[in-house]
Design an enzyme around this catalytic site. Structure first.
Site, PDB file in Angstrom:
ATOM      1  N   VAL A   1       5.650  25.338 -44.741  1.00  9.68           N
ATOM      2  CA  VAL A   1       4.849  25.642 -45.922  1.00  9.68           C
ATOM      3  C   VAL A   1       5.349  26.871 -46.690  1.00  9.68           C
ATOM      4  CG1 VAL A   1       3.036  26.969 -44.698  1.00  9.68           C
ATOM      5  CG2 VAL A   1       2.486  25.706 -46.788  1.00  9.68           C
TER       6      VAL A   1
ATOM      7  N   SER B   1       8.402  28.297 -46.872  1.00  8.52           N
ATOM      8  CA  SER B   1       9.663  28.052 -47.587  1.00  8.52           C
ATOM      9  C   SER B   1       9.447  27.026 -48.706  1.00  8.52           C
ATOM     10  CB  SER B   1      10.756  27.605 -46.612  1.00  8.52           C
ATOM     11  OG  SER B   1      10.261  26.669 -45.690  1.00  8.52           O
TER      12      SER B   1
ATOM     13  N   GLY C   1       6.207  18.138 -25.629  1.00  6.94           N
ATOM     14  CA  GLY C   1       7.480  18.656 -25.111  1.00  6.94           C
ATOM     15  C   GLY C   1       7.350  20.130 -24.758  1.00  6.94           C
ATOM     16  N   LYS C   2       6.724  20.883 -25.646  1.00  6.61           N
ATOM     17  CA  LYS C   2       6.546  22.317 -25.415  1.00  6.61           C
ATOM     18  C   LYS C   2       5.561  22.573 -24.275  1.00  6.61           C
ATOM     19  CE  LYS C   2       9.046  24.390 -28.695  1.00  6.61           C
ATOM     20  NZ  LYS C   2      10.024  25.460 -28.451  1.00  6.61           N
TER      21      LYS C   2
ATOM     22  N   PRO D   1      -3.272  20.355 -37.831  1.00  6.08           N
ATOM     23  CA  PRO D   1      -4.363  21.206 -37.343  1.00  6.08           C
ATOM     24  C   PRO D   1      -5.174  21.815 -38.487  1.00  6.08           C
ATOM     25  CG  PRO D   1      -2.353  21.657 -36.127  1.00  6.08           C
ATOM     26  CD  PRO D   1      -1.969  20.766 -37.273  1.00  6.08           C
TER      27      PRO D   1
ATOM     28  N   THR E   1      -6.199  26.212 -42.321  1.00  9.41           N
ATOM     29  CA  THR E   1      -5.732  27.605 -42.251  1.00  9.41           C
ATOM     30  C   THR E   1      -4.538  27.756 -41.311  1.00  9.41           C
ATOM     31  OG1 THR E   1      -7.148  28.251 -40.390  1.00  9.41           O
ATOM     32  CG2 THR E   1      -8.085  28.455 -42.620  1.00  9.41           C
ATOM     33  N   ARG E   2      -3.751  28.804 -41.586  1.00  5.06           N
ATOM     34  CA  ARG E   2      -2.662  29.233 -40.703  1.00  5.06           C
ATOM     35  C   ARG E   2      -2.628  30.767 -40.746  1.00  5.06           C
ATOM     36  NH1 ARG E   2      -2.933  24.539 -39.892  1.00  5.06           N
ATOM     37  NH2 ARG E   2      -1.259  23.009 -39.598  1.00  5.06           N
TER      38      ARG E   2
ATOM     39  N   TYR F   1       6.777  17.166 -30.188  1.00  5.62           N
ATOM     40  CA  TYR F   1       6.940  18.629 -30.185  1.00  5.62           C
ATOM     41  C   TYR F   1       5.882  19.274 -29.284  1.00  5.62           C
ATOM     42  CZ  TYR F   1       7.420  23.351 -32.223  1.00  5.62           C
ATOM     43  OH  TYR F   1       7.624  24.695 -32.424  1.00  5.62           O
TER      44      TYR F   1
ATOM     45  N   ARG G   1       3.031  14.328 -33.971  1.00  3.55           N
ATOM     46  CA  ARG G   1       3.388  15.705 -33.596  1.00  3.55           C
ATOM     47  C   ARG G   1       3.592  15.849 -32.097  1.00  3.55           C
ATOM     48  NH1 ARG G   1       1.441  19.146 -38.285  1.00  3.55           N
ATOM     49  NH2 ARG G   1       1.840  21.021 -37.118  1.00  3.55           N
TER      50      ARG G   1
HETATM   51  P1  NAD Z   1      14.998  26.568 -36.243  1.00  5.68           P
HETATM   52  O1  NAD Z   1      14.951  25.098 -36.411  1.00  5.68           O
HETATM   53  O2  NAD Z   1      15.484  27.410 -37.365  1.00  5.68           O
HETATM   54  O3  NAD Z   1      15.858  26.962 -34.971  1.00  5.68           O
HETATM   55  C1  NAD Z   1      16.021  26.128 -33.854  1.00  5.68           C
HETATM   56  C2  NAD Z   1      17.475  26.216 -33.430  1.00  5.68           C
HETATM   57  O4  NAD Z   1      17.667  25.400 -32.263  1.00  5.68           O
HETATM   58  C3  NAD Z   1      18.426  25.671 -34.504  1.00  5.68           C
HETATM   59  O5  NAD Z   1      19.509  26.570 -34.678  1.00  5.68           O
HETATM   60  C4  NAD Z   1      18.902  24.337 -33.942  1.00  5.68           C
HETATM   61  O6  NAD Z   1      20.174  23.958 -34.402  1.00  5.68           O
HETATM   62  C5  NAD Z   1      18.851  24.626 -32.446  1.00  5.68           C
HETATM   63  N1  NAD Z   1      18.722  23.419 -31.624  1.00  5.68           N
HETATM   64  C6  NAD Z   1      17.884  22.373 -31.799  1.00  5.68           C
HETATM   65  N2  NAD Z   1      18.071  21.466 -30.826  1.00  5.68           N
HETATM   66  C7  NAD Z   1      19.061  21.956 -30.005  1.00  5.68           C
HETATM   67  C8  NAD Z   1      19.705  21.467 -28.847  1.00  5.68           C
HETATM   68  N3  NAD Z   1      19.365  20.297 -28.296  1.00  5.68           N
HETATM   69  N4  NAD Z   1      20.673  22.232 -28.285  1.00  5.68           N
HETATM   70  C9  NAD Z   1      21.033  23.428 -28.838  1.00  5.68           C
HETATM   71  N5  NAD Z   1      20.458  23.930 -29.953  1.00  5.68           N
HETATM   72  C10 NAD Z   1      19.475  23.197 -30.525  1.00  5.68           C
HETATM   73  O7  NAD Z   1      13.517  27.018 -35.816  1.00  5.68           O
HETATM   74  P2  NAD Z   1      12.917  28.464 -35.555  1.00  5.68           P
HETATM   75  O8  NAD Z   1      11.771  28.635 -36.457  1.00  5.68           O
HETATM   76  O9  NAD Z   1      13.973  29.488 -35.512  1.00  5.68           O
HETATM   77  O10 NAD Z   1      12.312  28.257 -34.087  1.00  5.68           O
HETATM   78  C11 NAD Z   1      12.948  28.764 -32.936  1.00  5.68           C
HETATM   79  C12 NAD Z   1      12.079  28.470 -31.721  1.00  5.68           C
HETATM   80  O11 NAD Z   1      10.809  29.102 -31.869  1.00  5.68           O
HETATM   81  C13 NAD Z   1      11.813  26.993 -31.490  1.00  5.68           C
HETATM   82  O12 NAD Z   1      11.853  26.734 -30.109  1.00  5.68           O
HETATM   83  C14 NAD Z   1      10.424  26.802 -32.025  1.00  5.68           C
HETATM   84  O13 NAD Z   1       9.751  25.747 -31.371  1.00  5.68           O
HETATM   85  C15 NAD Z   1       9.779  28.151 -31.716  1.00  5.68           C
HETATM   86  N6  NAD Z   1       8.661  28.418 -32.634  1.00  5.68           N
HETATM   87  C16 NAD Z   1       8.889  28.776 -33.929  1.00  5.68           C
HETATM   88  C17 NAD Z   1       7.819  28.990 -34.776  1.00  5.68           C
HETATM   89  C18 NAD Z   1       8.004  29.398 -36.212  1.00  5.68           C
HETATM   90  O14 NAD Z   1       7.017  29.481 -36.951  1.00  5.68           O
HETATM   91  N7  NAD Z   1       9.189  29.698 -36.694  1.00  5.68           N
HETATM   92  C19 NAD Z   1       6.505  28.831 -34.309  1.00  5.68           C
HETATM   93  C20 NAD Z   1       6.323  28.435 -32.989  1.00  5.68           C
HETATM   94  C21 NAD Z   1       7.398  28.251 -32.153  1.00  5.68           C
HETATM   95  N1  UDP Z   2       1.753  22.206 -45.963  1.00  3.76           N
HETATM   96  C1  UDP Z   2       1.435  21.977 -47.295  1.00  3.76           C
HETATM   97  N2  UDP Z   2       2.445  21.764 -48.173  1.00  3.76           N
HETATM   98  C2  UDP Z   2       3.751  21.789 -47.816  1.00  3.76           C
HETATM   99  C3  UDP Z   2       4.085  22.026 -46.457  1.00  3.76           C
HETATM  100  C4  UDP Z   2       3.056  22.224 -45.553  1.00  3.76           C
HETATM  101  O1  UDP Z   2       0.260  21.968 -47.673  1.00  3.76           O
HETATM  102  O2  UDP Z   2       4.609  21.602 -48.699  1.00  3.76           O
HETATM  103  C5  UDP Z   2       0.682  22.448 -45.009  1.00  3.76           C
HETATM  104  C6  UDP Z   2       0.705  21.572 -43.770  1.00  3.76           C
HETATM  105  O3  UDP Z   2       0.007  20.364 -44.007  1.00  3.76           O
HETATM  106  C7  UDP Z   2       0.011  22.452 -42.758  1.00  3.76           C
HETATM  107  C8  UDP Z   2       0.407  23.871 -43.171  1.00  3.76           C
HETATM  108  O4  UDP Z   2       0.830  23.775 -44.524  1.00  3.76           O
HETATM  109  O5  UDP Z   2      -1.382  22.323 -42.861  1.00  3.76           O
HETATM  110  C9  UDP Z   2       1.532  24.465 -42.338  1.00  3.76           C
HETATM  111  O6  UDP Z   2       2.597  23.543 -42.311  1.00  3.76           O
HETATM  112  P1  UDP Z   2       3.979  23.854 -41.624  1.00  3.76           P
HETATM  113  O7  UDP Z   2       4.774  22.602 -41.662  1.00  3.76           O
HETATM  114  O8  UDP Z   2       4.577  25.080 -42.197  1.00  3.76           O
HETATM  115  O9  UDP Z   2       3.627  24.254 -40.112  1.00  3.76           O
HETATM  116  P2  UDP Z   2       2.626  23.673 -38.998  1.00  3.76           P
HETATM  117  O10 UDP Z   2       1.803  22.564 -39.560  1.00  3.76           O
HETATM  118  O11 UDP Z   2       3.532  23.228 -37.908  1.00  3.76           O
HETATM  119  O12 UDP Z   2       1.797  24.844 -38.665  1.00  3.76           O
END
Ligand code: NAD
Ligand code: UDP
Length: 320
Positions: free
Chosen positions: A191, A193, A152-153, A278, A214-215, A149, A146
């Site tokens: 999870v 979707s 990087g963040k 986590p 948990t989440r 990600y 992980r």
């Molecule tokens: P997503 O994957 O649907 O969207 C990410 C978008 O970025 C996509 O459209 C992808 O094509 C584009 N992308 C990826 N790499 C790229 C690049 N090099 N140049 C240009 N475009 C690029 O994910 P999301 O859930 O919409 O997440 C959006 C942002 O929010 C991300 O930065 C993600 O880390 C952050 N985030 C999301 C969640 C969440 O639960 N959805 C949680 C924490 C942080």
């Molecule tokens: N998870 C799961 N089944 C799935 C997908 C995810 O049990 O089909 C679990 C995963 O192990 C994690 C939690 O659900 O503990 C959330 O996973 P997700 O990938 O949505 O996000 P993140 O782990 O980045 O919070």
């Protein structure tokens, strides 16, 4: 002459799940929106309904390369967010966060734009403090699957604060906790979707580990509201600020709720827990409440049915 209330706003990652909702909301507020995306995990279909709106522009571009445009605000969302996607090409994931941040910060510096970073609860890693306040520095494995990600963040946050201190850039950093809703990618492995698609298809629900981890799940409309409030907050408020729903659920509880809402008879299957998953996650949102007047309005009971409806339509399965 340009209307100063009408801003030119760049949304990187704008064709993704969160980005497409953000573009929609900014257009509805009367702004000009430039959506930049390389379509790695996003899709034109997510913004197809916006094409044709004269205030909307879609550009295929990879943020790891410099971008020269004139804008007033930048929401930097470009980065794959689901573990399956960000682990597919981990080197590119780190590049997207780090080079992408450098390029977008450079752009913000040149055009004097305000810039917001979509950071993540993953900066806390597998947290040893629960729930997580912004002051917690986290517990992150720097060499695990992980890390591309998480680190990087974390590095992107560092860059944002160094540009702020060194170049007086107006920055905003949002630490986003798990967010769900319509337009999540049906196969991205996250999870919510996964469980909804499996339940609708009558396939086994894949719980990783014992499902006791948990989440906290935030509905997309609440999250977008939080991002815009953060961007519009006074310049002295940079964050980082947690944006998420403090309601905390085990993964097994989520599976049971999805089964109930979809009236599915899918069984629950248990699979090995992925490395560094986590064990617990819940945001402290006091800062967002006090500085942004923000807190989520949509509970999981309200948000799940709306998300199920989206996937039912997408998959052509009627569970009404
Ligand atoms: P997503 O994957 O649907 O969207 C990410 C978008 O970025 C996509 O459209 C992808 O094509 C584009 N992308 C990826 N790499 C790229 C690049 N090099 N140049 C240009 N475009 C690029 O994910 P999301 O859930 O919409 O997440 C959006 C942002 O929010 C991300 O930065 C993600 O880390 C952050 N985030 C999301 C969640 C969440 O639960 N959805 C949680 C924490 C942080
Ligand atoms: N998870 C799961 N089944 C799935 C997908 C995810 O049990 O089909 C679990 C995963 O192990 C994690 C939690 O659900 O503990 C959330 O996973 P997700 O990938 O949505 O996000 P993140 O782990 O980045 O919070």
């Amino acid at each position: 002459m340009r209307d100063i209330e009408r801003k030119r706003i760049l949304v990187t990652g704008g064709a993704g799940f969160l980005g497409s909702h953000l573009c929609e909301r900014l257009l509805a507020q009367g702004h000009d929106v430039l959506c930049v995306d390389n379509f790695f995990t996003g899709a034109k279909a997510n913004v197809a309904h916006l094409i044709g709106n004269p205030a909307f522009e879609l550009m295929r571009h990879d943020v790891t390369f410099p971008l020269y445009v004139e804008v007033d605000e930048i929401y930097n969302l470009a980065c794959p967010a689901s573990p399956i996607h960000y682990q597919h090409d981990p080197v590119q994931t780190t590049k997207t966060s780090v080079h992408g941040a450098i390029n977008m910060l450079g752009l913000a510096k040149r055009v004097k734009a305000k810039i917001l970073q979509a950071s993540t609860s993953e900066v806390y890693g597998d947290p040893q403090i629960h729930p997580q306040p912004e002051a917690y520095w986290g517990h992150v494995n720097p060499i695990g699957i992980r890390s591309c990600y998480d680190e990087g963040k974390r590095c992107a946050e560092t860059l944002f604060f160094d540009y702020h201190r060194q170049h007086q850039l107006r920055i905003k950093v949002a630490r986003i906790f798990n967010t769900y809703g319509p337009r999540m990618h049906p196969n991205d492995g996250r999870v919510v979707s996964n469980f909804i698609v499996q339940a609708l298809r009558g396939e086994p629900i894949t719980v990783y580990g014992k499902g006791g981890q948990t989440r906290s799940f935030c509905y997309v409309d609440d999250l977008v509201d939080g991002l815009i409030r953060l961007m519009e907050s006074p310049d002295d408020f940079t964050g980082p600020v947690n944006l998420g729903n403090p309601g905390e659920f085990t993964i097994l509880e989520l599976a049971e709720r999805v089964l109930a809402i979809t009236k599915s008879s899918s069984r629950i299957d248990f699979h090995p827990l992925p490395a560094d998953d986590p064990t617990q996650r819940r945001p402290v949102i006091d800062l967002a409440q006090s500085r942004l007047g923000w807190q989520p309005k949509v509970s999981l009971e309200q948000g799940l049915p709306a998300t199920v409806a989206h996937f039912s339509a997408l998959l052509g399965i009627d569970k009404a």
